[in-house]
Enzyme design. Structure first.
Site, mmCIF file in Angstrom:
data_model
loop_
_atom_site.group_PDB
_atom_site.id
_atom_site.type_symbol
_atom_site.label_atom_id
_atom_site.label_comp_id
_atom_site.label_asym_id
_atom_site.label_seq_id
_atom_site.Cartn_x
_atom_site.Cartn_y
_atom_site.Cartn_z
ATOM 1 N N HIS A 88 0.848 -1.196 0.000
ATOM 2 C CA HIS A 88 0.000 0.000 0.000
ATOM 3 C C HIS A 88 0.876 1.235 0.000
ATOM 4 O O HIS A 88 1.796 1.355 0.807
ATOM 5 C CB HIS A 88 -0.925 0.025 1.224
ATOM 6 C CG HIS A 88 -1.870 1.184 1.178
ATOM 7 N ND1 HIS A 88 -3.087 1.112 0.547
ATOM 8 C CD2 HIS A 88 -1.755 2.444 1.636
ATOM 9 C CE1 HIS A 88 -3.693 2.286 0.634
ATOM 10 N NE2 HIS A 88 -2.903 3.111 1.295
ATOM 11 N N ASP B 70 -14.672 3.579 7.335
ATOM 12 C CA ASP B 70 -13.575 4.356 6.742
ATOM 13 C C ASP B 70 -14.031 5.065 5.472
ATOM 14 O O ASP B 70 -13.625 6.188 5.202
ATOM 15 C CB ASP B 70 -12.373 3.474 6.424
ATOM 16 C CG ASP B 70 -11.283 4.303 5.750
ATOM 17 O OD1 ASP B 70 -10.788 5.233 6.405
ATOM 18 O OD2 ASP B 70 -10.983 4.071 4.572
ATOM 19 N N ARG C 292 -13.357 13.551 5.853
ATOM 20 C CA ARG C 292 -12.052 14.188 6.105
ATOM 21 C C ARG C 292 -11.578 14.967 4.894
ATOM 22 O O ARG C 292 -10.964 16.024 5.009
ATOM 23 C CB ARG C 292 -11.014 13.111 6.462
ATOM 24 C CG ARG C 292 -11.224 12.540 7.855
ATOM 25 C CD ARG C 292 -10.394 11.280 8.028
ATOM 26 N NE ARG C 292 -8.995 11.485 7.766
ATOM 27 C CZ ARG C 292 -8.181 10.574 7.229
ATOM 28 N NH1 ARG C 292 -8.627 9.365 6.910
ATOM 29 N NH2 ARG C 292 -6.919 10.835 7.015
ATOM 30 N N SER D 119 -7.077 4.556 8.949
ATOM 31 C CA SER D 119 -7.811 4.425 7.690
ATOM 32 C C SER D 119 -7.167 3.347 6.816
ATOM 33 O O SER D 119 -7.828 2.417 6.330
ATOM 34 C CB SER D 119 -7.801 5.790 6.974
ATOM 35 O OG SER D 119 -8.173 5.673 5.635
ATOM 36 N N LYS E 201 -8.468 -1.068 6.432
ATOM 37 C CA LYS E 201 -8.794 -1.736 5.160
ATOM 38 C C LYS E 201 -7.863 -2.915 4.906
ATOM 39 O O LYS E 201 -8.294 -3.969 4.441
ATOM 40 C CB LYS E 201 -8.671 -0.725 4.008
ATOM 41 C CG LYS E 201 -9.824 0.276 3.998
ATOM 42 C CD LYS E 201 -9.639 1.367 2.962
ATOM 43 C CE LYS E 201 -8.597 2.367 3.364
ATOM 44 N NZ LYS E 201 -8.667 3.692 2.795
HETATM 45 N N1 URA Z 1 -5.098 6.616 2.103
HETATM 46 C C1 URA Z 1 -6.115 6.119 2.860
HETATM 47 O O1 URA Z 1 -6.668 5.070 2.548
HETATM 48 N N2 URA Z 1 -6.498 6.804 3.939
HETATM 49 C C2 URA Z 1 -5.923 7.972 4.327
HETATM 50 O O2 URA Z 1 -6.305 8.532 5.320
HETATM 51 C C3 URA Z 1 -4.865 8.482 3.522
HETATM 52 C C4 URA Z 1 -4.466 7.774 2.419
#
Ligand code: URA
Length: 451
Positions: free
Chosen positions: A106, A185, A192, A207, A211
């Site tokens: 990621h 999220d 946000r 966040s 996931k």
């Molecule tokens: N990527 C995400 O999935 N969440 C965030 O808060 C920032 C980048």
């Protein structure tokens, strides 16, 4: 409906009588506690995430709480509980039935960051499954799904069964996360984004990790970007973000490591959907830019080690540029309906930006290039916007390169030429050209490792 005493049961009147007493907490108390710099306890966190997902905590209340967290932070116990509560808001996937180990990557998001495209097939070519649940671009950073959708026929949306099949037989899947994964999220991230509360370490870490943990990967490699084109502008805060995410992953039983990588200048020579697919294919044909090759290899080496299949970096580099990753790429694209040999879309209009004097490029700002690509149509300002597959910025010089007066520094691509002016505005002051003969050596792409 009435009871024996004639009192009204159910409906609005009942809510009026019992009202907030049915909920164990009052959102305003939770907001006040964090506003005043206090710690939230586990039960408060579980409740506020659950109640927000149910629509009981209102958007404006969650916005206030997110701002209080942004300003006052959270300790590790709070972040862990917040992450867990977001995972519990939805389903969890399970790859235990696969015959291959799983590993995911990621990135916290950057400009020209097409690394997932060559990386997923490269790692899968070693017999490891790469379930890459990806997103779309919002703002100046591009989204992997938008990039792949520039390939004719390719589809982002797969059922869980199709995903498992592809992982078992091909090894690499890049697809859209189902709406059941960490729904809290999804809501909170959108909130946000419009309330100036994205750049908060506890909120970013929870966040991303909610996931990734809900997705069920066995191992995870994080690419934490640092610099003007990233959420984290300096090494110290990027290190703290990386440490927080590595700890969250490790505590959840996911083998997690992070690389801190440079995002002060764009990665590679392209920013834009089809342009980045073209460059990724060039990397796999042995013709791509060195920074993309170096970062892809560094992340692949980490992923293979985390999946229990350590490899020599030279061998991995050879697999990337020597055709092995490209064969797997073709299989991966075909599995999702795409034609990897079809010509990629090209924007209808081009405008060149030229150097106004001789010298050595000493700086090229990632954020400015990202905004220019976005304004040309490569990204979206609102979720419902449609992106242009061919739009973006193509670079012909990067820091350290000698440039001559009149030489093309970059080409802007779009289908809608009225976008050129605003893209050019975004690029004002975005690069510097030092006097001829200056010693400018670009720094390494990998800055540090947290694991
Ligand atoms: N990527 C995400 O999935 N969440 C965030 O808060 C920032 C980048």
């Amino acid at each position: 409906m009435t009871n024996d005493d004639g009192a009204v049961q159910g409906g609005a009147a009942d809510e009026e009588q019992t009202g907030p007493a049915q909920e164990p907490f009052d959102a305003v108390d939770v907001i006040r506690a964090k506003r005043d710099g206090g710690l939230l306890d586990g039960a408060q966190i579980d409740w506020v995430i659950d109640a927000y997902t149910r629509g009981v905590v209102a958007e404006e209340q969650m916005a206030a709480l997110a701002m209080a967290i942004y300003l006052n932070g959270m300790d590790r116990t709070e972040i862990g509980r917040w992450t867990q509560a977001m995972i519990s808001s939805g389903e969890r996937m399970d790859f235990a039935g696969l015959s291959r180990p799983t590993v995911d990557k990621h990135s916290t998001g950057g400009v020209g960051d097409k690394i997932t495209l060559p990386l997923a097939p490269l790692v899968a070519s070693y017999g490891v499954a790469v379930p890459q649940l990806s997103g779309r671009g919002l703002g100046h950073t591009g989204g992997t799904l938008d990039k792949l959708e520039s390939i004719r026929g390719w589809r982002a949306s797969l059922t869980n069964e199709q995903m498992m099949n592809a992982l078992e037989h091909v090894g690499a899947v890049i697809c859209q996360a189902g709406s059941g994964l960490a729904p809290a999220d999804r809501l909170l991230y959108a909130l946000r984004d419009v309330t100036g509360t994205v750049e908060s370490i506890p909120l970013i870490a929870s966040s991303i990790m909610s996931k990734k943990i809900a997705e069920g990967t066995g191992a995870l490699v994080l690419d934490v970007k640092v610099g003007s084109g990233a959420f984290m502008k300096d090494l110290e805060s990027a290190r703290e973000l990386a440490r927080t995410m590595v700890d969250l992953g490790t505590d959840a039983g996911v083998r997690t490591v992070a690389l801190l990588t440079d995002m002060s200048t764009p990665l590679g020579l392209t920013a834009g959907n089809a342009l980045e697919v073209r460059e990724s294919v060039e990397v796999m044909q042995g013709k791509g830019p060195q920074d993309v090759v170096d970062l892809t290899v560094a992340l692949a080496v980490e992923m293979l080690a985390a999946a229990g299949r350590p490899q020599d970096p030279d061998d991995v580099q050879h697999a990337l540029v020597g055709g092995r990753a490209l064969d797997k790429w073709r299989e991966m694209i075909a599995e999702q309906g795409g034609d990897s040999r079809a010509p990629l879309p090209v924007a209808r209009e081009k405008e060149h930006v030229v150097a106004d004097h001789d010298g050595v490029m000493s700086r090229l700002d990632a954020y400015a290039v990202g905004v220019a690509a976005w304004r040309l149509g490569a990204g979206r300002a609102r979720k419902e916007d449609v992106v242009q597959a061919g739009a973006g910025v193509e670079l012909f010089a990067k820091p350290g390169d000698v440039v001559r007066k009149g030489q093309h520094l970059m080409t802007l691509h779009t289908d809608t030429p009225d976008r050129f002016d605003r893209a050019v505005q975004a690029l004002e002051g975005a690069w510097e050209i030092a006097p001829p003969g200056s010693d400018v050596s670009p720094g390494p792409v990998v800055l540090d490792r947290v694991g």
